[in-house]
Write an enzyme that holds these catalytic residues in place. Structure first.
Site, PDB file in Angstrom:
ATOM      1  N   LYS A  22       0.577  -1.354  -0.289  1.00 61.28           N
ATOM      2  CA  LYS A  22       0.084   0.157  -0.095  1.00 61.28           C
ATOM      3  C   LYS A  22       0.916   1.531   0.048  1.00 61.28           C
ATOM      4  O   LYS A  22       0.528   2.156  -0.421  1.00 61.28           O
ATOM      5  CB  LYS A  22      -0.445  -0.441   1.374  1.00 61.28           C
ATOM      6  N   ASN A  23       2.046   1.311   0.997  1.00 56.37           N
ATOM      7  CA  ASN A  23       2.526   2.306   0.947  1.00 56.37           C
ATOM      8  C   ASN A  23       3.875   2.497  -0.212  1.00 56.37           C
ATOM      9  O   ASN A  23       4.272   4.034  -0.016  1.00 56.37           O
ATOM     10  CB  ASN A  23       3.210   2.383   2.498  1.00 56.37           C
ATOM     11  N   CYS A 116      -4.415  12.432  13.010  1.00 56.46           N
ATOM     12  CA  CYS A 116      -4.928  11.035  12.974  1.00 56.46           C
ATOM     13  C   CYS A 116      -4.397  10.659  14.171  1.00 56.46           C
ATOM     14  O   CYS A 116      -4.031  10.739  15.369  1.00 56.46           O
ATOM     15  CB  CYS A 116      -3.913  10.542  11.945  1.00 56.46           C
ATOM     16  N   ARG A 121       0.610  14.423  13.031  1.00 57.07           N
ATOM     17  CA  ARG A 121       1.005  13.329  11.383  1.00 57.07           C
ATOM     18  C   ARG A 121       1.282  15.096  10.712  1.00 57.07           C
ATOM     19  O   ARG A 121       0.977  15.823   9.811  1.00 57.07           O
ATOM     20  CB  ARG A 121      -0.007  13.066  10.763  1.00 57.07           C
ATOM     21  N   ASP A 308       5.564   0.408  11.688  1.00 56.40           N
ATOM     22  CA  ASP A 308       4.132  -0.670  11.372  1.00 56.40           C
ATOM     23  C   ASP A 308       3.807  -1.413  11.660  1.00 56.40           C
ATOM     24  O   ASP A 308       2.807  -2.780  11.492  1.00 56.40           O
ATOM     25  CB  ASP A 308       3.887   0.214   9.581  1.00 56.40           C
ATOM     26  N   ARG A 400      -8.319  -1.037   5.017  1.00 49.92           N
ATOM     27  CA  ARG A 400      -7.337   0.473   4.541  1.00 49.92           C
ATOM     28  C   ARG A 400      -6.060   0.046   3.674  1.00 49.92           C
ATOM     29  O   ARG A 400      -5.848   0.582   2.818  1.00 49.92           O
ATOM     30  CB  ARG A 400      -7.600   1.185   5.195  1.00 49.92           C
TER      31      ARG A 400
HETATM   32  N1  EPU Z   1       7.209  14.756  10.717  1.00 45.49           N
HETATM   33  C1  EPU Z   1       7.252  15.022  10.820  1.00 45.49           C
HETATM   34  N2  EPU Z   1       6.919  16.352   9.874  1.00 45.49           N
HETATM   35  C2  EPU Z   1       6.933  16.435   8.822  1.00 45.49           C
HETATM   36  C3  EPU Z   1       6.630  14.535   8.494  1.00 45.49           C
HETATM   37  C4  EPU Z   1       6.982  13.924   9.421  1.00 45.49           C
HETATM   38  O1  EPU Z   1       7.951  16.167  11.786  1.00 45.49           O
HETATM   39  O2  EPU Z   1       6.709  17.388   8.112  1.00 45.49           O
HETATM   40  C5  EPU Z   1       7.549  13.661  11.530  1.00 45.49           C
HETATM   41  C6  EPU Z   1       6.020  12.494  11.650  1.00 45.49           C
HETATM   42  O3  EPU Z   1       5.454  12.737  12.945  1.00 45.49           O
HETATM   43  C7  EPU Z   1       6.312  10.962  12.093  1.00 45.49           C
HETATM   44  C8  EPU Z   1       8.055  10.942  11.430  1.00 45.49           C
HETATM   45  O4  EPU Z   1       8.747  12.433  11.316  1.00 45.49           O
HETATM   46  O5  EPU Z   1       7.114  10.526  14.170  1.00 45.49           O
HETATM   47  C9  EPU Z   1       7.652   9.952  10.441  1.00 45.49           C
HETATM   48  O6  EPU Z   1       6.737  10.596  10.003  1.00 45.49           O
HETATM   49  P1  EPU Z   1       7.028   9.903   8.195  1.00 45.49           P
HETATM   50  O7  EPU Z   1       6.895  11.520   7.359  1.00 45.49           O
HETATM   51  O8  EPU Z   1       8.367   9.166   7.403  1.00 45.49           O
HETATM   52  O9  EPU Z   1       5.230   9.072   7.741  1.00 45.49           O
HETATM   53  P2  EPU Z   1       3.820   9.114   6.135  1.00 45.49           P
HETATM   54  O10 EPU Z   1       4.974   9.539   5.417  1.00 45.49           O
HETATM   55  O11 EPU Z   1       3.228  10.359   7.146  1.00 45.49           O
HETATM   56  C10 EPU Z   1       4.420   6.366   6.620  1.00 45.49           C
HETATM   57  C11 EPU Z   1       3.023   5.497   6.282  1.00 45.49           C
HETATM   58  C12 EPU Z   1       3.083   4.889   8.191  1.00 45.49           C
HETATM   59  C13 EPU Z   1       4.345   4.227   8.127  1.00 45.49           C
HETATM   60  C14 EPU Z   1       5.350   6.450   8.352  1.00 45.49           C
HETATM   61  C15 EPU Z   1       6.596   5.722   9.178  1.00 45.49           C
HETATM   62  C16 EPU Z   1       2.589   6.330   4.239  1.00 45.49           C
HETATM   63  C17 EPU Z   1       1.283   6.543   2.900  1.00 45.49           C
HETATM   64  N3  EPU Z   1       2.324   6.466   5.482  1.00 45.49           N
HETATM   65  O12 EPU Z   1       3.503   7.477   7.019  1.00 45.49           O
HETATM   66  O13 EPU Z   1       2.125   4.143   7.460  1.00 45.49           O
HETATM   67  O14 EPU Z   1       3.839   4.884   9.987  1.00 45.49           O
HETATM   68  O15 EPU Z   1       5.913   6.114   7.360  1.00 45.49           O
HETATM   69  O16 EPU Z   1       7.159   4.796   8.846  1.00 45.49           O
HETATM   70  O17 EPU Z   1       3.942   5.500   3.749  1.00 45.49           O
HETATM   71  C18 EPU Z   1       0.641   2.288   7.893  1.00 45.49           C
HETATM   72  O18 EPU Z   1       0.690   1.924   6.578  1.00 45.49           O
HETATM   73  O19 EPU Z   1      -0.335   2.126   8.910  1.00 45.49           O
HETATM   74  C19 EPU Z   1       0.827   4.314   8.633  1.00 45.49           C
HETATM   75  C20 EPU Z   1       0.705   4.341   9.565  1.00 45.49           C
END
Ligand code: EPU
Length: 434
Positions: A22-23, A116, A121, A308, A400
């Site tokens: 998915k991701n 969320c 996030r 995850d 999802r």
């Molecule tokens: N963060 C910031 N600022 C930002 C972006 C992120 O501080 O601008 C922080 C977040 O709060 C978090 C960390 O950085 O503490 C990592 O967040 P990241 O941006 O890597 O997460 P994401 O891209 O929103 C993806 C996956 C998540 C998975 C995370 C971490 C997708 C669609 N989602 O989220 O997947 O947990 O990376 O590996 O790729 C799931 O599949 O259940 C899921 C939540």
């Protein structure tokens, strides 16, 4: 609303093929907007999040055709630059449209997805990255508005307090591939899903060096072409099925996934004493005598232990005698599954950003609420090892991210049924409404 009824039914047995991730699929679909030529995306999981993304692509003006159950054709000849709240609110990951819209339209208006249940996030790093690429970014009326008329490459450090950002890296990468000049992206996420996106972008003609490392060097090109790409297998789905096999002392082989994608997870399984066998493209979990060992886990960006899989591993440690500690470094409050596991008999507590588990509990079935995608999976895993019947509500969270979850578990011998909440025993109705 659908619910699951799960009854512990002994060891799982059999073979299961892993779906596309998915991701990886979500940013890959976003990347199809970078070209006016058609892109064929294969090994796409059939999930509600994927359908939401395809819906948004269609609304932006792309033509979206399903060629076979897991294969889609996207042709984005002419697209708009606005992703409205009513679409984005359904799925946080739609924020990964920012990068492609900026690159293709030199303008983007994307609704900010909001919080969320697993914690805040933020998208501050995405915004910082875009500004470093010469964009003017404003937040107005709940939207990120980007003027990218002066888009150009440059040096960017994208690390934050919790390490790298996966979707942030995808966004900046997708903006940079069409930005004039060189972008040196440091602190980039190294997750296999980002590597998969890089592989697809390179097929489209992007120039990217350092793929798989925290430093990506991108030479912007004027145009990208269409491509055909097959989505990388889902390492989180794989880890979930392995944990389900382990908690039932089952004999399960998962196929279609290189074990290297699950390095940190398998390392912890080994430490726990779980017997498994690897081939180039499969992992087999074997039955064991006695008990597993407790473990200590800290979630970290790849190649560390994935957040995850934290909830699913917690379920396994709940029945494993001894003290296990699972610490969250990515989402410090991602413990919504804990009170529900406690209702099933787990002896665990949350201390700061750690779950402390006094393992060895005899779990018993109970009505429980799923709070998010991975928490839902953890509850199913616990239910497989519980005595009696577990009723899991709000499983739309699970839909999802897991395709045909219950049917695939049933094929391994699990007693799991998807029912309507009307089938919930009357004495539990009140909790269904809460
Ligand atoms: N963060 C910031 N600022 C930002 C972006 C992120 O501080 O601008 C922080 C977040 O709060 C978090 C960390 O950085 O503490 C990592 O967040 P990241 O941006 O890597 O997460 P994401 O891209 O929103 C993806 C996956 C998540 C998975 C995370 C971490 C997708 C669609 N989602 O989220 O997947 O947990 O990376 O590996 O790729 C799931 O599949 O259940 C899921 C939540």
């Amino acid at each position: 609303m659908d619910i699951f009824r799960v009854r512990g039914n002994g060891p799982l047995k059999g073979t299961i093929a892993i779906s596309g991730a998915k991701n990886a699929a979500l940013p890959i679909f976003a990347a199809t907007l970078l070209t006016e030529e058609p892109c064929i995306i294969d090994n796409v999981p059939n999930l509600s999040d994927v359908r939401s993304m395809l819906d948004i692509l269609g609304r932006l003006g792309a033509s979206v055709t399903q060629e076979s159950p897991h294969r889609w054709r996207i042709e984005a000849k002419k697209i708009g630059h606005t992703a409205p709240y009513e679409l984005v609110r359904k799925m946080r990951a739609s924020v990964c449209l920012l990068g492609p819209l900026v690159a293709r339209c030199r303008r983007a208006e994307v609704s900010i997805p909001g919080g969320c249940v697993i914690g805040p996030r933020p998208i501050d790093l995405h915004i910082k990255g875009l500004r470093k690429l010469g964009c003017a970014v404003e937040i107005e009326n709940g939207y990120v508005n980007v003027d990218a008329s002066k888009l150009s490459g440059g040096p960017i450090f994208l690390g934050g307090r919790h390490g790298s950002t996966v979707t942030g890296t995808a966004n900046i990468l997708m903006a940079a591939v069409l930005a004039p000049g060189e972008t040196r992206l440091e602190g980039a996420a190294c997750e296999p899903e980002i590597v998969d996106l890089c592989i697809m972008l390179k097929k489209m003609g992007a120039q990217i060096e350092g793929v798989g490392s925290p430093e990506l060097i991108i030479q912007g090109v004027a145009k990208l072409s269409g491509c055909e790409h097959s989505v990388v297998p889902d390492r989180i789905e794989a880890g979930t099925f392995l944990a389900a096999a382990a908690i039932t002392r089952g004999d399960v082989t998962i196929t279609g996934i290189p074990p290297r994608l699950l390095g940190a997870f398998l390392d912890k399984c080994e430490e726990a004493g779980l017997p498994f066998e690897l081939t180039e493209n499969s992992i087999r979990v074997l039955p064991y005598e006695g008990n597993l060992n407790p473990i200590d886990i800290i979630t970290l960006p790849y190649p560390g232990f994935p957040t995850d899989l934290q909830a699913q591993m917690s379920a396994l440690m709940v029945v494993t005698p001894g003290l296990s500690i699972l610490t969250e470094r990515i989402y410090p409050n991602r413990f919504m599954h804990v009170p529900e596991l406690q209702r099933m008999g787990a002896d665990m507590a949350i201390e700061g950003s750690s779950a402390i588990i006094k393992g060895g509990a005899r779990l018993s079935g109970a009505p429980v609420m799923a709070s998010d995608l991975r928490a839902s999976a953890a509850l199913v895993i616990a239910a497989l090892a519980a005595e009696g019947t577990t009723w899991i509500q709000r499983i739309y969270h699970l839909d999802r991210g897991y395709e045909d979850f219950e049917a695939r578990l049933r094929a391994l011998g699990a007693d799991i049924e998807r029912l309507s909440d009307k089938d919930l025993p009357k004495e539990y109705w009140e909790s269904a409404e809460a």
